[in-house]
Design an enzyme around this catalytic site. Structure first.
Site, PDB file in Angstrom:
ATOM      1  CB  THR A  38      -0.893  -0.032   1.257  1.00  0.00           C
ATOM      2  OG1 THR A  38      -1.824  -1.082   1.070  1.00  0.00           O
ATOM      3  CG2 THR A  38      -1.614   1.276   1.487  1.00  0.00           C
ATOM      4  CG  ASN A 195      -0.671  -8.258   6.929  1.00  0.00           C
ATOM      5  OD1 ASN A 195      -0.148  -9.234   7.463  1.00  0.00           O
ATOM      6  ND2 ASN A 195      -0.158  -7.665   5.873  1.00  0.00           N
ATOM      7  CE1 TYR A 197      -5.748  -3.229   7.357  1.00  0.00           C
ATOM      8  CE2 TYR A 197      -4.206  -4.896   6.592  1.00  0.00           C
ATOM      9  CZ  TYR A 197      -4.462  -3.607   7.040  1.00  0.00           C
ATOM     10  OH  TYR A 197      -3.432  -2.700   7.179  1.00  0.00           O
ATOM     11  NE  ARG A 244       0.971 -11.394   1.684  1.00  0.00           N
ATOM     12  CZ  ARG A 244       1.805 -10.416   1.991  1.00  0.00           C
ATOM     13  NH1 ARG A 244       1.360  -9.221   2.307  1.00  0.00           N
ATOM     14  NH2 ARG A 244       3.105 -10.612   1.971  1.00  0.00           N
ATOM     15  NE  ARG A 349       9.981  -4.555   5.636  1.00  0.00           N
ATOM     16  CZ  ARG A 349      10.103  -5.032   6.864  1.00  0.00           C
ATOM     17  NH1 ARG A 349      10.161  -4.190   7.876  1.00  0.00           N
ATOM     18  NH2 ARG A 349      10.165  -6.323   7.082  1.00  0.00           N
TER      19      ARG A 349
HETATM   20  N1  FMN Z   1       0.607  -6.507   2.929  1.00  0.00           N
HETATM   21  C1  FMN Z   1      -0.583  -6.747   2.330  1.00  0.00           C
HETATM   22  O1  FMN Z   1      -1.027  -7.896   2.348  1.00  0.00           O
HETATM   23  N2  FMN Z   1      -1.271  -5.752   1.682  1.00  0.00           N
HETATM   24  C2  FMN Z   1      -0.807  -4.479   1.605  1.00  0.00           C
HETATM   25  O2  FMN Z   1      -1.449  -3.622   0.973  1.00  0.00           O
HETATM   26  C3  FMN Z   1       0.441  -4.197   2.253  1.00  0.00           C
HETATM   27  N3  FMN Z   1       0.957  -2.959   2.244  1.00  0.00           N
HETATM   28  C4  FMN Z   1       2.195  -2.728   2.797  1.00  0.00           C
HETATM   29  C5  FMN Z   1       2.741  -1.436   2.718  1.00  0.00           C
HETATM   30  C6  FMN Z   1       4.000  -1.190   3.225  1.00  0.00           C
HETATM   31  C7  FMN Z   1       4.574   0.187   3.104  1.00  0.00           C
HETATM   32  C8  FMN Z   1       4.731  -2.243   3.852  1.00  0.00           C
HETATM   33  C9  FMN Z   1       6.109  -2.006   4.397  1.00  0.00           C
HETATM   34  C10 FMN Z   1       4.185  -3.506   3.940  1.00  0.00           C
HETATM   35  C11 FMN Z   1       2.928  -3.772   3.412  1.00  0.00           C
HETATM   36  N4  FMN Z   1       2.378  -5.054   3.442  1.00  0.00           N
HETATM   37  C12 FMN Z   1       1.143  -5.281   2.884  1.00  0.00           C
HETATM   38  C13 FMN Z   1       3.181  -6.197   3.932  1.00  0.00           C
HETATM   39  C14 FMN Z   1       4.171  -6.658   2.843  1.00  0.00           C
HETATM   40  O3  FMN Z   1       3.465  -7.196   1.721  1.00  0.00           O
HETATM   41  C15 FMN Z   1       5.153  -7.735   3.338  1.00  0.00           C
HETATM   42  O4  FMN Z   1       4.441  -8.866   3.753  1.00  0.00           O
HETATM   43  C16 FMN Z   1       5.999  -7.234   4.498  1.00  0.00           C
HETATM   44  O5  FMN Z   1       6.552  -5.975   4.213  1.00  0.00           O
HETATM   45  C17 FMN Z   1       7.126  -8.217   4.819  1.00  0.00           C
HETATM   46  O6  FMN Z   1       7.990  -8.385   3.714  1.00  0.00           O
HETATM   47  P1  FMN Z   1       9.421  -7.628   3.639  1.00  0.00           P
HETATM   48  O7  FMN Z   1      10.158  -7.982   4.892  1.00  0.00           O
HETATM   49  O8  FMN Z   1      10.087  -8.190   2.408  1.00  0.00           O
HETATM   50  O9  FMN Z   1       9.159  -6.168   3.544  1.00  0.00           O
END
Ligand code: FMN
Length: 400
Positions: A38, A195, A197, A244, A349
């Site tokens: 997001t 997460n 929701y 998911r 990220r």
């Molecule tokens: N997870 C979702 O399922 N839907 C989202 O819209 C979503 N938005 C995210 C926005 C941001 C800025 C971040 C940092 C994470 C978001 N996440 C969302 C979680 C990520 O998809 C991911 O699972 C999480 O960042 C862990 O992975 P990473 O360690 O590679 O960042």
């Protein structure tokens, strides 16, 4: 901006991470997935994907042909929303923008799956109130935290447990949203059941205190998600649906691994998905947020839950599995995880800050640092201005 310090990349181009794999109708050339992220750049009013920047953002990140992109969460209806700057997938205005994004990703030879999102109690109750909408969840008055409770009380939009009629309406909205995406050119859709929701609020006993057939037992807490899945599969085909989960997540005040019944809950749901799969309705994939990241708003490594793993899901589910959670800085773990034939790795990220992430992971190149304070701001900065590796070098960045 600069490269991440104290990180030793490993080139992964000779591992299974770069072996093609089929997901739904998509023949991926690598097993790297951009997970939903997001970014809060959509236009208000209307929750329209950003007309000026969103296409470029997805274009940059899909340049390596055969890569799978899951979009940021997109609301299935106004009632499912409650954030002004996240996009939706219910209206023709929204779909006009999405169509051009999908087309661009396809021109790059890559694939795109929108994530279907309903906030439930994680929404802003005052935003919903302004628009004449309810503040929904599985149950009345079980707030995410005291801040949400006082917001809801101040604006007189108290948390509302869905009636059965309203549950059916949400299911219809999921179908409408999925059909909109498919007819606009998406390769499939991802159901957001993670997460904290709305769907997660039904799954988790911390937020689901219902006394009817949607609460009170493992089977009942699974009913909402399984009904959505069944109707979606009927309408768009199982190969176009992914899902998911975050079994260990605590984000959104979910139970996480500390509650032992949660693991049983996920065993049940995933067992039911595998049962359907064995009857010919296999979903394209199950996407898991790993216990390595229980809250993505903490820094990598913080909040990791070490007492459990998602490995049990491999014993139940026999299809593709996408794993997400602090993998970009740990290529040595990725190398091990992709040794089987059905694991894909999502990088969240660092896909924000590295438009050419796929190439960097292949070649073992340094990674751009991300700017957390630009994750959610309405600016092109921190969105489309992260350089590729070659651009970074020409800007004089040092990888010493
Ligand atoms: N997870 C979702 O399922 N839907 C989202 O819209 C979503 N938005 C995210 C926005 C941001 C800025 C971040 C940092 C994470 C978001 N996440 C969302 C979680 C990520 O998809 C991911 O699972 C999480 O960042 C862990 O992975 P990473 O360690 O590679 O960042």
């Amino acid at each position: 901006m600069a490269f991440v310090e104290d990180f030793t990349p490993i080139p992964l181009e000779d591992t299974n991470l770069f072996k093609p794999i089929r997901v739904g109708d998509c023949m991926l050339r690598n097993r790297i997935v951009m997970p939903p992220l997001t970014r809060m750049r959509a236009h208000y009013p209307g929750n329209i994907p950003n007309r000026f920047w969103a296409r470029k953002y997805y274009d940059q990140r899909s340049k390596s042909p055969g890569t799978m992109i899951i979009t940021e969460g997109a609301f299935i209806s106004p009632q499912a929303g409650g954030y002004d700057n996240a996009p939706g997938v219910w209206s023709s205005e929204q779909m006009t923008e999405w169509k051009s994004i999908f087309k661009k990703v396809h021109e790059n030879g890559s694939y795109i799956w929108p994530q279907l999102w309903a906030l439930g109690r994680a929404a802003y109750p005052e935003v919903l109130k302004r628009d004449g909408l309810r503040f929904d969840s599985a149950s009345d008055g079980i707030y995410m935290d005291t801040e949400m409770e006082s917001k809801a009380k101040n604006c007189k939009n108290l948390q509302h447990g869905l009636t059965k009629v309203e549950i059916k309406q949400y299911i219809k909205d999921y179908i409408h949203a999925a059909k909109n995406c498919m007819s606009s050119g998406a390769d499939g859709i991802e159901l957001h059941a993670a997460n904290g929701y709305l769907i997660n609020q039904f799954i988790d006993p911390i937020s689901n205190k219902r006394k009817d057939e949607y609460g009170g037992s493992i089977e009942n807490r699974a009913r909402f998600i399984l009904e959505i899945v069944d109707d979606l599969v009927q309408e768009v085909g199982s190969e176009h649906v992914g899902i998911r989960f975050s079994p260990y997540g605590t984000f959104g005040t979910m139970s996480g691994g500390e509650n032992p019944t949660i693991m049983a809950q996920y065993c049940y749901i995933i067992g039911k998905l595998e049962e359907r799969a064995q009857k010919g309705k296999r979903l394209a994939y199950i996407h898991l947020v790993e216990p390595r990241v229980t809250n993505p708003f903490l820094t990598e490594g913080q909040g990791a839950y070490s007492e459990g793993s998602n490995d049990f899901i491999y014993s139940i589910w026999k299809g593709n599995i996408i794993r997400a959670g602090n993998f970009a800085l740990h290529p040595e773990i990725v190398e091990e995880l992709v040794k089987d034939e059905r694991t894909l790795i999502a990088y969240g990220r660092y896909f924000i800050s590295n438009p050419d992430l796929v190439t960097r992971v292949a070649k073992g190149l340094p990674l751009n640092r991300y700017e957390r304070d630009k994750f959610y701001v309405m600016s092109e900065e921190g969105y489309t201005d992260y350089p590729t590796y070659t651009e970074a070098l020409s800007l004089g960045w040092s990888n010493a």
